[in-house]
Design a protein around this motif. Structure first.
Motif, PDB file in Angstrom:
ATOM      1  N   ASN A 105       0.514  -1.669   0.241  1.00  0.00           N
ATOM      2  CA  ASN A 105      -0.127   0.072  -0.143  1.00  0.00           C
ATOM      3  C   ASN A 105       0.618   1.771  -0.117  1.00  0.00           C
ATOM      4  O   ASN A 105       1.185   1.519   1.103  1.00  0.00           O
ATOM      5  N   ALA A 106       1.116   2.114  -1.105  1.00  0.00           N
ATOM      6  CA  ALA A 106       2.292   3.140  -1.365  1.00  0.00           C
ATOM      7  C   ALA A 106       1.688   3.882  -1.926  1.00  0.00           C
ATOM      8  O   ALA A 106       0.685   4.008  -2.366  1.00  0.00           O
ATOM      9  N   ALA A 107       2.333   5.499  -1.382  1.00  0.00           N
ATOM     10  CA  ALA A 107       1.854   6.567  -2.054  1.00  0.00           C
ATOM     11  C   ALA A 107       3.081   7.072  -2.849  1.00  0.00           C
ATOM     12  O   ALA A 107       4.014   6.681  -2.547  1.00  0.00           O
ATOM     13  N   VAL A 108       2.764   8.130  -3.693  1.00  0.00           N
ATOM     14  CA  VAL A 108       3.315   8.800  -5.243  1.00  0.00           C
ATOM     15  C   VAL A 108       3.763   9.880  -4.226  1.00  0.00           C
ATOM     16  O   VAL A 108       2.991  11.056  -3.736  1.00  0.00           O
ATOM     17  N   THR A 109       5.073   9.921  -3.657  1.00  0.00           N
ATOM     18  CA  THR A 109       5.724  11.613  -3.570  1.00  0.00           C
ATOM     19  C   THR A 109       6.066  12.541  -4.066  1.00  0.00           C
ATOM     20  O   THR A 109       5.913  12.554  -5.586  1.00  0.00           O
ATOM     21  N   GLU A 110       5.576  13.612  -3.643  1.00  0.00           N
ATOM     22  CA  GLU A 110       6.015  14.685  -4.842  1.00  0.00           C
ATOM     23  C   GLU A 110       7.211  14.928  -5.453  1.00  0.00           C
ATOM     24  O   GLU A 110       7.918  15.043  -6.375  1.00  0.00           O
ATOM     25  N   ASP A 111       8.029  14.033  -4.863  1.00  0.00           N
ATOM     26  CA  ASP A 111      10.252  13.856  -5.379  1.00  0.00           C
ATOM     27  C   ASP A 111       9.911  13.271  -5.910  1.00  0.00           C
ATOM     28  O   ASP A 111      11.205  12.474  -6.362  1.00  0.00           O
ATOM     29  N   GLY A 112       8.298  11.896  -6.348  1.00  0.00           N
ATOM     30  CA  GLY A 112       9.148  11.321  -7.461  1.00  0.00           C
ATOM     31  C   GLY A 112       9.395   9.881  -7.617  1.00  0.00           C
ATOM     32  O   GLY A 112       9.730   8.991  -7.963  1.00  0.00           O
ATOM     33  N   GLY A 113       8.688   9.549  -6.136  1.00  0.00           N
ATOM     34  CA  GLY A 113       8.984   8.192  -5.789  1.00  0.00           C
ATOM     35  C   GLY A 113       7.848   8.026  -5.003  1.00  0.00           C
ATOM     36  O   GLY A 113       6.602   8.118  -4.714  1.00  0.00           O
ATOM     37  N   GLU A 114       8.383   6.466  -4.090  1.00  0.00           N
ATOM     38  CA  GLU A 114       7.217   6.144  -3.879  1.00  0.00           C
ATOM     39  C   GLU A 114       7.102   5.402  -1.957  1.00  0.00           C
ATOM     40  O   GLU A 114       8.573   5.676  -1.783  1.00  0.00           O
ATOM     41  N   ILE A 115       6.249   5.446  -1.362  1.00  0.00           N
ATOM     42  CA  ILE A 115       6.880   5.103   0.267  1.00  0.00           C
ATOM     43  C   ILE A 115       5.410   4.676   1.223  1.00  0.00           C
ATOM     44  O   ILE A 115       4.599   4.352   0.001  1.00  0.00           O
ATOM     45  N   GLY A 116       5.654   4.503   1.837  1.00  0.00           N
ATOM     46  CA  GLY A 116       4.138   3.565   3.077  1.00  0.00           C
ATOM     47  C   GLY A 116       3.434   4.542   2.572  1.00  0.00           C
ATOM     48  O   GLY A 116       3.432   5.968   3.118  1.00  0.00           O
TER      49      GLY A 116
END
Length: 491
Positions: free
Chosen positions: A45-56
């Motif tokens: 269950n990931a989130a996309v970040t403003e700096d162009g990646g993904e985190i939990g």
């Protein structure tokens, strides 16, 4: 100069993520610049970040609690399970490797450097960094090369608070047992404990709380009662979506098959908040209910394997019957790919090379490619004029005649596909139901009225959670126990 404190747990699912979110909002309300940090997470269950990646996804919620945009540095190592024994390794937001459990053990020593880099980047901009552990430090068989719990705490010089879960029983043994198995140097890093998820009057546990303090030698931060409104916050685990809430009694039923590698199921959270909607997660072994209004096929970390599992369960037969009865279907990301006529994997990205037939309810086909699309986007729902935002996180591209009936525009281009009668749709955009206007328009098509202001509700619930923390935990002591991040380490 930033200070830091780490919340570790006596086991998985003791509530660490929610504790960090609540503490972050509480200290933010005190006027501090707070940042969340989790060295290593395991989640699809990931989130996309403003700096162009993904985190939990949990770290994205914690970022919201802090009033910050989500950043790859809040969760520098993310493990995304692809099989029972292997996972994709994401480092500072980007794919680093695919590794089996034994292989990952050899990778971990190389990952401490980016973990520390991310931690110090956050510390440069914060007054307080609240760190979340993973699993439990009591798993001493995993201590060598650890970057998730005591290994990180040692490398960063961060003090630890140990959280136990009284709801699962045996909390005294959880905490004292953890103390007993830890080596002396790790035990010394723990500066306090807290007891989480107490149901009823927490004063009834005063004697047990005092016994933990006596046996451990640690001060206690408090006994935190069960937070009944937790269901209003985005779920970190698919099992959390079974939490009872007002949506359980709604007239419109949305059913979601629990795929083995289900991912990005935060799409469901705004729907569960609607009083007029019932969201039911269907486990393996059960048929898709015949009274469903909408069957929603969620995202998947392994589309082809989950498509095979879908068929093994007989859900393909149930879905075809649902469509014959005039039911609605929505496929999101991997679910969208499954609804098409064919999925090609010419490079064997998800296993053997070749192609497999899809469910055939949309006249589109997908080709999987190694390039992963990770982007935030602005969309419009032309039928209602509703503007919405969301994110893409997928491998592959989908084309075919039903793309001519794209039912969204995303960053100015057509997005999605629909059947001729409009009852079967798919798209790559995650997070679309968080838009109140779009959600209201979509639910109106299903015969349900929308009455929830989702993002407003999440913000209000975070404030209520912070008040809950203030009322039951000694946050002044927690601040005093936090320690400064050495200036020389802030690169």
């Amino acid at each position: 100069m930033a200070r830091a404190i780490m919340i570790q747990g006596t086991g998985s699912n003791v509530g660490k993520s929610l504790l960090v979110a609540g503490l972050a909002r509480a200290f933010r309300r005190r006027g501090l610049r707070v940042a969340p940090f989790k060295p290593q997470n395991m989640s699809n269950n990931a989130a996309v970040t403003e700096d162009g990646g993904e985190i939990g996804r949990a770290q994205a919620l914690q970022a919201l609690a802090c009033g910050l945009p989500a950043s790859v540095h809040m969760n520098p190592v993310l493990l995304k399970p692809e099989t029972d024994t292997g996972a994709q390794v994401i480092v500072q937001g980007q794919r680093y490797a695919t590794a089996r459990a034994r292989e990952y053990a050899t990778l971990k020593p190389r990952l401490l450097a980016p973990v520390m880099d991310s931690f110090h980047r956050l510390a440069r901009e914060a007054d307080l960094v609240i760190v979340e552990g993973a699993g439990s430090p009591a798993e001493i068989n995993l201590r060598r090369g650890d970057i998730a719990n005591m290994g990180f705490a040692e490398a960063a010089g961060v003090p630890v608070v140990l959280a136990g879960d009284i709801d699962r029983g045996g909390v005294i043994a959880q905490i004292i047992g953890t103390a007993a198995v830890l080596p002396p140097e790790d035990r010394a890093r723990i500066k306090a404990f807290l007891v989480n998820k107490f149901r009823g009057d927490p004063s009834l546990f005063d004697e047990g709380f005092a016994q933990i303090a006596t046996l451990s030698g640690w001060p206690g931060l408090g006994t935190l009662p069960w937070f009944a409104e937790a269901w209003k916050l985005p779920a970190e685990d698919i099992m959390d979506l079974d939490r009872a809430g007002p949506s359980r009694n709604g007239g419109v039923k949305i059913v979601v098959p629990r795929l083995p590698r289900i991912s990005n199921f935060d799409d469901l959270d705004p729907l569960t908040a609607e009083p007029g909607v019932t969201v039911e997660i269907i486990p393996p072994g059960r048929a898709l209910p015949g009274d469903a209004t909408l069957v929603l096929l969620p995202g998947s970390k392994s589309t082809l394997a989950d498509l095979e599992a879908f068929r093994v369960q007989g859900w393909d037969i149930d879905l075809a019957a649902h469509i014959r009865r005039g039911g609605h279907v929505l496929g999101l990301c991997g679910g969208y790919q499954m609804l098409g006529r064919m999925i090609a994997d010419p490079e064997g990205i998800e296993g053997r090379q070749g192609q497999q037939p899809g469910l055939g309810h949309l006249d589109v086909s997908t080709e999987l490619t190694r390039e992963k699309r990770l982007s935030l986007g602005q969309a419009v729902h032309p039928a209602s004029g509703a503007a919405l935002s969301g994110y893409e996180i997928h491998l592959g591209w989908t084309e075919g005649p039903d793309r001519a009936r794209a039912w969204l525009t995303l960053d100015g281009r057509p997005e999605g596909a629909a059947s001729a009668n409009g009852r079967v749709r798919g798209c790559y955009l995650h997070g679309l139901f968080a838009s109140d206007a779009f959600r209201a328009a979509y639910l109106a098509e299903l015969g349900a009225a929308s009455s929830a202001g989702y993002e407003t509700q999440v913000e209000a619930t975070l404030d209520t959670l912070a008040q809950h923390m203030e009322a039951h935990l000694d946050l002044d002591l927690l601040w005093d126990l936090s320690e400064e991040v050495p200036a020389g380490d802030q690169m």
